[in-house]
Every structure is written in structure tokens, then in C-alpha cells.
Design a protein around this motif. Structure first.
Motif, PDB file in Angstrom:
ATOM      1  N   UNK A 195       0.946  -1.112  -0.015  1.00 58.47           N
ATOM      2  CA  UNK A 195       0.093   0.035  -0.029  1.00 58.47           C
ATOM      3  C   UNK A 195       0.873   1.348   0.143  1.00 58.47           C
ATOM      4  N   UNK A 239      -0.025   4.338   0.400  1.00 53.29           N
ATOM      5  CA  UNK A 239      -0.177   5.114   1.173  1.00 53.29           C
ATOM      6  C   UNK A 239       0.638   5.279   2.682  1.00 53.29           C
ATOM      7  N   UNK A 240       0.811   3.889   3.012  1.00 56.18           N
ATOM      8  CA  UNK A 240       1.549   3.904   4.377  1.00 56.18           C
ATOM      9  C   UNK A 240       2.917   4.324   4.138  1.00 56.18           C
ATOM     10  N   UNK A 299       3.069   8.354   3.786  1.00 52.54           N
ATOM     11  CA  UNK A 299       2.600   8.857   5.334  1.00 52.54           C
ATOM     12  C   UNK A 299       4.079   8.917   5.985  1.00 52.54           C
ATOM     13  N   UNK A 329       6.273  11.471   4.422  1.00 53.23           N
ATOM     14  CA  UNK A 329       5.678  12.671   4.743  1.00 53.23           C
ATOM     15  C   UNK A 329       6.111  13.428   6.100  1.00 53.23           C
ATOM     16  N   UNK A 330       6.749  12.454   6.804  1.00 52.07           N
ATOM     17  CA  UNK A 330       7.326  13.123   8.181  1.00 52.07           C
ATOM     18  C   UNK A 330       8.661  13.321   7.958  1.00 52.07           C
ATOM     19  N   UNK A 331       9.171  13.351   6.681  1.00 47.04           N
ATOM     20  CA  UNK A 331      10.473  13.770   6.685  1.00 47.04           C
ATOM     21  C   UNK A 331      11.808  12.753   6.801  1.00 47.04           C
ATOM     22  N   UNK A 332      11.201  11.630   6.997  1.00 48.43           N
ATOM     23  CA  UNK A 332      11.955  10.212   6.799  1.00 48.43           C
ATOM     24  C   UNK A 332      12.633  10.137   5.509  1.00 48.43           C
ATOM     25  N   UNK A 359      14.718   5.060   6.067  1.00 47.88           N
ATOM     26  CA  UNK A 359      13.781   4.851   6.863  1.00 47.88           C
ATOM     27  C   UNK A 359      12.508   4.669   6.547  1.00 47.88           C
ATOM     28  N   UNK A 403      10.075   1.802   7.928  1.00 54.22           N
ATOM     29  CA  UNK A 403       8.863   1.733   8.790  1.00 54.22           C
ATOM     30  C   UNK A 403       7.636   1.620   7.620  1.00 54.22           C
ATOM     31  N   UNK A 409       9.665  17.930   7.787  1.00 49.82           N
ATOM     32  CA  UNK A 409       9.330  17.592   9.327  1.00 49.82           C
ATOM     33  C   UNK A 409       8.753  18.797   9.704  1.00 49.82           C
ATOM     34  N   UNK A 420       1.367  15.910   8.244  1.00 56.11           N
ATOM     35  CA  UNK A 420       0.153  15.741   7.353  1.00 56.11           C
ATOM     36  C   UNK A 420      -0.839  14.529   7.846  1.00 56.11           C
ATOM     37  N   UNK A 473      -4.023  11.928   6.757  1.00 51.76           N
ATOM     38  CA  UNK A 473      -4.655  11.472   5.397  1.00 51.76           C
ATOM     39  C   UNK A 473      -6.255  10.947   5.628  1.00 51.76           C
ATOM     40  N   UNK A 507      -3.603   6.238   6.526  1.00 54.34           N
ATOM     41  CA  UNK A 507      -2.365   5.774   6.023  1.00 54.34           C
ATOM     42  C   UNK A 507      -1.479   5.434   7.155  1.00 54.34           C
ATOM     43  N   UNK A 508      -1.926   4.888   8.274  1.00 59.44           N
ATOM     44  CA  UNK A 508      -1.036   4.247   9.341  1.00 59.44           C
ATOM     45  C   UNK A 508      -0.492   2.963   8.780  1.00 59.44           C
ATOM     46  N   UNK A 509       0.785   2.566   9.145  1.00 59.64           N
ATOM     47  CA  UNK A 509       1.515   1.328   8.906  1.00 59.64           C
ATOM     48  C   UNK A 509       0.872   0.312   9.608  1.00 59.64           C
ATOM     49  N   UNK A 564       4.701   2.915  17.369  1.00 60.19           N
ATOM     50  CA  UNK A 564       5.638   2.967  16.572  1.00 60.19           C
ATOM     51  C   UNK A 564       5.245   3.717  15.407  1.00 60.19           C
ATOM     52  N   UNK A 605       6.764   7.322  14.449  1.00 65.85           N
ATOM     53  CA  UNK A 605       7.665   7.622  12.929  1.00 65.85           C
ATOM     54  C   UNK A 605       7.294   9.243  12.710  1.00 65.85           C
ATOM     55  N   UNK A 606       6.477   9.812  13.598  1.00 70.26           N
ATOM     56  CA  UNK A 606       6.498  11.316  13.306  1.00 70.26           C
ATOM     57  C   UNK A 606       8.093  12.049  13.667  1.00 70.26           C
ATOM     58  N   UNK A 630      10.875  10.503  12.648  1.00 70.89           N
ATOM     59  CA  UNK A 630      11.839   9.915  11.722  1.00 70.89           C
ATOM     60  C   UNK A 630      12.725  10.745  11.362  1.00 70.89           C
ATOM     61  N   UNK A 673       0.665  11.088  15.171  1.00 72.19           N
ATOM     62  CA  UNK A 673       1.983  10.945  14.472  1.00 72.19           C
ATOM     63  C   UNK A 673       2.224  12.435  13.937  1.00 72.19           C
ATOM     64  N   UNK A 682       5.518  15.504  15.237  1.00 73.16           N
ATOM     65  CA  UNK A 682       6.567  16.173  14.335  1.00 73.16           C
ATOM     66  C   UNK A 682       6.941  17.557  15.202  1.00 73.16           C
TER      67      UNK A 682
END
Lengths: 269, 275
Positions: free
Chosen positions: A171, A173-174, A177, A180-183, A187, A191, B79, B83, B85, B89-91, B98, B102-103, B105, B158, B162
Motif C-alpha cells: 500500500x 499510502x503507508x 505517510x 511525509x514526516x521527513x524520513x 527509514x 517503517x 518535518x 500531514x 490523510x 495511512x497508518x502502517x 511505532x 514515526x513522526x 523519523x 503522528x 513532528x
């Protein structure tokens, strides 16, 4: 064919060929090729009958299977070597496969990397393990190491191809996301992608191990260690009783491997 | 402060999703972007943090031009933009903790991320944020065990972990029931006020936009056709946004000429790129 005009409308399943003339032409060609092949190889009932008696004689010579202590030791040694080869080759193969799988996933890898990844997979899939085993025996000598090389090599083609397909099905989308955190890219893989394909990695590893057990029994025939060498030796020495013992043992161990594999894969789905 | 100027996006299919949209979001205001499906709402928000690459225009966050950035600088800019969604859009196979962590990362090394070692007070803050969104005690649950509303709260947690300078929210309520939708909207506006950051929300439900937003922007066919307070969103404005009705006379000439120049600029720029 209802070509003339009639009141009831007829329907025919559309053919996969261009039209029915092509369809029949293809069937005729296949039939002719089959007949020609049979003639070319001189397959005749007489030869089959002749072979039948020889086969019956051979099978008769195998009974009863031999279980003397000396032979049992040989058998167990061979089986353990085969099992060890399959485990080591699976682990090495999987470790090599994972980066290749990521390289060969179209949704992640840039185009040039993708083609390199696909190339590695294709080359690994192109040859039968016996061919690789023959080369490996030439390179590192007779023994289990050659077998491990051959099986690891084949594992890459299988594992990386199927895992790459699974990565392509993840997916987006995962992953997005996480991105979008800046990973960074690694990374994002760790994740966003790895958790999604983890069950598949475990399942494929077990499945490949199951296949490697089977294949580890054959590579010995060209000198690459394992029970296969023992098998070939016994056959060459007309020791058909021991030969049957080995065959039964291989069947048993493959069945056990398959059972364990099915059970574990059932648990993680 | 987020300042978007003349943002354009033409997809490789030739689809013009954005035809020069400008918008400023400042302070701790909540700005709702409304419009029919296909108006370009999602494209707009995704072009801001460049999950979708804009084809033209500029995006500035606190004076930093985001559209020119790449690599590390782009990641650092991301960062600062949390965002949220539509589909959460969770893992799915990771725990709530986790997902929330991940926010962070963008602030830890890859090796630390691999070992799930988040430094400083990240874990402490993650617990606080989980409390704040009402998910205390759920940190060890896997994300796919949660209900829709809970998942969206994880998504919000999440994003706020950030410590963003702005929240970008893409249809946060479309996958939720009306009751949960209100709760999520309340949470978002509350965060805007508490953390003193602006929130830019794409939203389908006009009534939610009217209720919670300080300002409403209407998009239609990739163009901004309305901007004003919730009170200003009258029947004419709705007509313009959702049915493409003609703009009434008193505002008409000014707006339509502005639109024309925007369109001109778009085609000119397109020609330049093609040439």
C-alpha cells in the motif's frame, strides 16, 4: 455455424485465436509436431515393454531395504549434511535476496537499478541448480560447500522475484505517510514497506527452505555433497537394497519438511 | 506562515489539476478547502509538501521556498509539515507507538530508527500526545486493530509529534461516521489553538467546514473560485463552487479577469516548458 438468417439469434464463445481457421491450424501443427517428435525419438511399444522387465528386475533387487549399522551411519551422515546444506543455503540466499528484491521492485527502485535487480533475478533463474552445482564443484571442489553455493544461488532468483512482486503490491499510502514526516529513503523502507512485507518474508523463507531440502538431495549427484552423493555411490555399486533405504529416507525427510513448512506458513498468514 | 503562489499541476496524462492557485495561511487559523470531487483539493495539499510534484508556482513556509528543495533540505522542510490523510495511512502492522514515533523519523538516524531507539523525550512526548488524542493505554495495539476514529487519532498524534509549523489535513473525515467526524474536527481545531499552528484542511462536508473553519476556500476545476469567511459562503458562492454557476455582476469582472490572467500565465508557462 448459423450463417444463414434465422429467427433465433445464436451466440458463440469468442475464440482466443484470431478466427477458427487459425485455431484449427494451430491444433493441426501441434498434433503433427507431437507425431514427428514420437517418431524422431523412436518411441515404440516394444522398447517400453523391454524396459518394463528391466525395471521390474531392478525393483525386485531393491527388496528388502538394507538397515545394517554401517549403512545407517552413512545414511544419517548424508541426511544431516543435506539438511545442514539446506538451512545454510536458505539463510545465505535470503540475506542476499532481500536487497535484490528491493532493487527489483518497480514502485521503489529507479529505472536503472530496477533493471539491474531484474537482471540478477533472471540470471539466477536461468540455470538449473545442477548446472550451478557442476560449476561450483569445479571451483571449490567436491563437498557440501559447492552444494551450498548452488542452492543459495538458486534461492536468490526465487526469493527475490516473489518478494519484489510483494513489495510492488504494498500500500503506497503507508509509505507515503512515512515519507511525509521527513524520513529518509531507508527509514521509509524500514517503517513504511518492511512491516507490510514481513509476513511474506517469513513465509517465503520457510517455503524456500522446504524446496532447498528437496534440492539438497539431488546436487550430491554431481559431487556437491549431501545424501545425493551417497545415493549415487550405492547405485554405482549395484547396492540396490541400500539405494531403496536412501530413497525412502529422502521421501520421509521431504515430507517432514513440507509438513513443517505448511504448518508454519498457515500460522503466519 | 504558509504562502502558496500560483500553484500549478499538470499530470502526465495532460490533466490540469491545478491552474494557478494562491493562498496564504497564517497564525493559528483553520482554513478549509472545499470543492467538488476532482476540483484539485488533494493535489493542492499534496503539492505543498511535494508528495506530488507541482509543475509550477511557489510554496513558501516561513520564507523558505519549498519547491526548489531536494534531498536533506526537502526532508527537513517536510518535518515542519504534519500531514493527516483521508485513509489514515497508518502502517497497519506496526504498533500505535511505532506509528506515532514515526513522526520523529526526520530527527533520528536510520540505525536508531531500525532499532526503534528514539532519543530524548520523544517517547515521553509520544505518551503525552496519545493521552491528548484520547488513546492512552493503546500504545501496544497494532494499528489494524483500531476503529476508524481511533486510527485517525493515531494519524493526528503522528503529525503533532513532528512539532510541525503547519498541519496539512487531507479529507480527515471522509472515512468516518458523522459523530466521529465532529470529534476529529474538534481535536484538530483544538490543536491549532493550543500549539498555535495553522491548519489547512481539505474537506467534503460543507457543514463541518462552516462550523470549524475560520476561513473557507472554494476550488473548482483547479481554480480558486471563492475565499471568505464561513458567513460569506452563501447560496451564490455554493453555486459557483459546486455547480460552476456564473459569477454575479458586482464581483464578476474583477474575478473573471483575474482568472483569465491566471489561465494565460498557465498556458504561457506550459508553452515555455514544452518549448
Amino acid at each position: 455455424m448459423a450463417t444463414e438468417q434465422s429467427d433465433t439469434r445464436s451466440w458463440q464463445r469468442p475464440t482466443a485465436f484470431y478466427n477458427r481457421y487459425v485455431k484449427w491450424a494451430v491444433y493441426v501443427v501441434i498434433g503433427a509436431f507431437l507425431l514427428w517428435s514420437a517418431w524422431n525419438m523412436r518411441i515404440s511399444p516394444a522398447r517400453a515393454a523391454q524396459g518394463w522387465t528391466a525395471a521390474a528386475e531392478l525393483l525386485g533387487g531393491m527388496f528388502p531395504p538394507e538397515f545394517t549399522p554401517f549403512k545407517t551411519d552413512l545414511l544419517i551422515q548424508g541426511l544431516i549434511e543435506s539438511l545442514a546444506m539446506s538451512v545454510v543455503a536458505t539463510i545465505i540466499g535470503v540475506i542476499l535476496s532481500i536487497p535484490v528484491a528491493f532493487m527489483a521492485a518497480e514502485n521503489i527502485a529507479p529505472q536503472p537499478v530496477y533493471w539491474v535487480g531484474r537482471g540478477i533475478i533472471t540470471v539466477s533463474r536461468a540455470f538449473h541448480e545442477l548446472i550451478i552445482a557442476i560449476i561450483a564443484v569445479k571451483a571449490v571442489g567436491i563437498g557440501a560447500l559447492a552444494g551450498v553455493i548452488a542452492l543459495s544461488y538458486k534461492t536468490v532468483g526465487f526469493f527475490a522475484k516473489l518478494l519484489a512482486e510483494d513489495i510492488e503490491d504494498t500500500d503506497a499510502g503507508q509509505m507515503e505517510a512515512v515519507e511525509a514526516t521527513g524520513a529518509n529513503q531507508t527509514q521509509t523502507m524500514l517503517f513504511g514497506v518492511v512491516p507490510q512485507v514481513m509476513p511474506r518474508v517469513v513465509g517465503l523463507t520457510i517455503y524456500r527452505w522446504d524446496i532447498n531440502i528437496r534440492h539438497s538431495t539431488i546436487v550430491g549427484i554431481v559431487g556437491a555433497g549431501g545424501i545425493g552423493s551417497t545415493l549415487l555411490n550405492s547405485f554405482d555399486k549395484y547396492d540396490y537394497d541400500f539405494f531403496l533405504t536412501i530413497v525412502l529416507a529422502i521421501i520421509a525427510i521431504v515430507m517432514v519438511g513440507e509438513f513443517v513448512s505448511t504448518y508454519i506458513r498457515g500460522r503466519i498468514q | 506562515m504558509l504562502s502558496v503562489t500560483d500553484l500549478q499541476k499538470t499530470y502526465s496524462s495532460g490533466d490540469e489539476a491545478l491552474k494557478g492557485v494562491s493562498l496564504e495561511v497564517t497564525g493559528n487559523e483553520t482554513v478549509a478547502v472545499i470543492g467538488p470531487s476532482g476540483a484539485g483539493k488533494s493535489t493542492f495539499i499534496r503539492c505543498i509538501n511535494r508528495l506530488t510534484e507541482p509543475s509550477g508556482g511557489s510554496v513558501e513556509l516561513d520564507g523558505l521556498e519549498v519547491t526548489d528543495l531536494s534531498g536533506k533540505k526537502l526532508r527537513n522542510a517536510r518535518r515542519d509539515m504534519g500531514m493527516i490523510f483521508q485513509e489514515f495511512n497508518l502502517v497497519e502492522r506496526l504498533t500505535v507507538m511505532e506509528n506515532v514515533l514515526s513522526g520523529r523519523l526526520g530527527y533520528v538516524s536510520t540505525w536508531e530508527a531500525f532499532r526503534r531507539k528514539f532519543g530524548g523525550d520523544d517517547v515521553g512526548r509520544a505518551y503525552e500526545v496519545l493521552d491528548r488524542v484520547g488513546l492512552e493505554g493503546h500504545e501496544d495495539d497494532r494499528a489494524d486493530e483500531l476503529s476508524g476514529g481511533q486510527r485517525q487519532r493515531v494519524g493526528i498524534a503522528r503529525a503533532i509529534l513532528q512539532r510541525p509549523k503547519i498541519l496539512l489535513v487531507d479529507e480527515p473525515t471522509s472515512s468516518l461516521d458523522p459523530e466521529t467526524s465532529r470529534a476529529v474536527m474538534e481535536l484538530l481545531t483544538e490543536i491549532a489553538a493550543d500549539d498555535d499552528i495553522p491548519v489547512l484542511i481539505n474537506i467534503h462536508e460543507v457543514n463541518l467546514a462552516e462550523e470549524y473553519a475560520d476561513r473557507i476556500v472554494g476550488l473548482r476545476n483547479g481554480q480558486k473560485v471563492f475565499e471568505g469567511t464561513p458567513e460569506g459562503l452563501d447560496e451564490t458562492a455554493r453555486g459557483q463552487i459546486y455547480r460552476g454557476e456564473e459569477i454575479p455582476e458586482e464581483t464578476g469582472p474583477k474575478r473573471s479577469s483575474a482568472e483569465e490572467t491566471a489561465e494565460d500565465a498557465a498556458t504561457q508557462e506550459g508553452a515555455l516548458r514544452r518549448g
